[in-house]
Write an enzyme that holds these catalytic residues in place. Sequence first.
Site, mmCIF file in Angstrom:
data_model
loop_
_atom_site.group_PDB
_atom_site.id
_atom_site.type_symbol
_atom_site.label_atom_id
_atom_site.label_comp_id
_atom_site.label_asym_id
_atom_site.label_seq_id
_atom_site.Cartn_x
_atom_site.Cartn_y
_atom_site.Cartn_z
ATOM 1 N N GLY A 141 -22.025 55.150 37.121
ATOM 2 C CA GLY A 141 -21.306 54.082 37.804
ATOM 3 C C GLY A 141 -19.814 54.056 37.566
ATOM 4 O O GLY A 141 -19.138 55.087 37.553
ATOM 5 N N ILE A 142 -19.298 52.863 37.355
ATOM 6 C CA ILE A 142 -17.860 52.665 37.175
ATOM 7 C C ILE A 142 -17.354 53.383 35.929
ATOM 8 O O ILE A 142 -16.272 53.981 35.942
ATOM 9 C CB ILE A 142 -17.537 51.162 37.119
ATOM 10 C CG1 ILE A 142 -17.738 50.533 38.510
ATOM 11 C CG2 ILE A 142 -16.107 50.925 36.625
ATOM 12 C CD1 ILE A 142 -17.634 49.027 38.536
ATOM 13 N N GLY A 143 -18.124 53.340 34.856
ATOM 14 C CA GLY A 143 -17.700 54.003 33.624
ATOM 15 C C GLY A 143 -17.517 55.493 33.808
ATOM 16 O O GLY A 143 -16.527 56.076 33.347
ATOM 17 N N TYR A 156 -24.960 35.818 33.187
ATOM 18 C CA TYR A 156 -24.043 36.929 33.465
ATOM 19 C C TYR A 156 -22.635 36.418 33.720
ATOM 20 O O TYR A 156 -21.650 36.941 33.189
ATOM 21 C CB TYR A 156 -24.547 37.720 34.667
ATOM 22 C CG TYR A 156 -23.649 38.857 35.078
ATOM 23 C CD1 TYR A 156 -23.520 39.992 34.282
ATOM 24 C CD2 TYR A 156 -22.905 38.800 36.262
ATOM 25 C CE1 TYR A 156 -22.692 41.036 34.660
ATOM 26 C CE2 TYR A 156 -22.081 39.842 36.650
ATOM 27 C CZ TYR A 156 -21.978 40.958 35.837
ATOM 28 O OH TYR A 156 -21.146 41.990 36.211
ATOM 29 N N GLY A 209 -20.174 52.861 27.983
ATOM 30 C CA GLY A 209 -21.017 52.878 29.178
ATOM 31 C C GLY A 209 -20.513 53.872 30.188
ATOM 32 O O GLY A 209 -20.440 53.587 31.377
ATOM 33 N N GLY A 210 -20.197 55.084 29.714
ATOM 34 C CA GLY A 210 -19.527 56.051 30.578
ATOM 35 C C GLY A 210 -20.421 57.094 31.218
ATOM 36 O O GLY A 210 -19.913 58.077 31.757
#
Length: 246
Positions: free
Chosen positions: A16-18, A148, A12-13
Site C-alpha cells: 500500500g502507501i508504505g 479508528y 508498514g512498508g
Amino acid sequence: MNLKNKVAIVTGGNSGIGLAAAKELIAQGATVIITGRRKEAINKAASEIGAIPFVADQSNLHDIDLLGETVEKQFGKADILFINAGITGTPDLIEEANEANFDSVMNINFRGAYFTLSRFIPLLNDGASVVFLSSNTATLHSPKSSIYQASKAAINSIAKTAAAELAPRKIRVNTISPGPTRTDVLNKSYGEESAASIWDHLADVVPLKKVGVPEDVAKMVAYLCGEAASYITGADFVMDGGMTLN
C-alpha cells in the site's frame, strides 16, 4: 535525487502507501528501511524495491526498541521517519464496541506510533523530517468508525506537539491525511468484484470523482522530506479529492 545520502525508516512498508512511499524515497536517492509484521511479505517487498527489511510489529515496544538499536548500529542516525503502519479495525457503533478491537487499533495506530517517534527522536539528525500517516476520517466523524477516527485524531494532536518540541533542532513533523486510496485492503476483505463496486461508490462522493492511489501520497511524503519543504512543520495535508468539502 533530492534525498541522496538520506537514511529513511518506513513502518508498514511492505504494501500500500508504505510500499509506494519507500519506493519513491529510494527513487530520490534515500537508503530505506521498511518494517512489517510478516517476514515473508517484508522480505519480498524489500527485494523488489531495493529496501532493507526489518520484521517488527509497531504495537510491540520491544520491536520498536530493536529497530532503533539496529538503525543506530548500522547507520548511526536517520534523516526521515515515515510512521505509516496502521489498521482500520472492525466497523462498530460505539454502543457495540469491544475492548479487543479498541486495544488492537489503538496499540498500533496511536500507542505504537507515539513510541516509535519517542524512541527515534534521539536517533534523528538535526533537520530531519517526520511524517505521520493520518486520515481525513479524523475530522469526518462517520458512524461505525469512532475508534479508528479517534486513533488518527490523536496522531494529529501529538504531531503538532512534536513539531513544537523538535523545532529547536530543525526537525519538522507533519501529517498526511488521505481520503479513499486504492490499495488491496478492500480486495482482501470483500473480494475483487465487491471491492470494485465500493471504489466506484467512493469515487462518486469525492468532488474530483476519483479515488487516490498510493503513489499520490508517496510523492507528498517525499516532498515533505526534502529541502523544498524546509519551512513546513506542524501541518496536516489532506489528500481526499475535496471529500471533506462535503
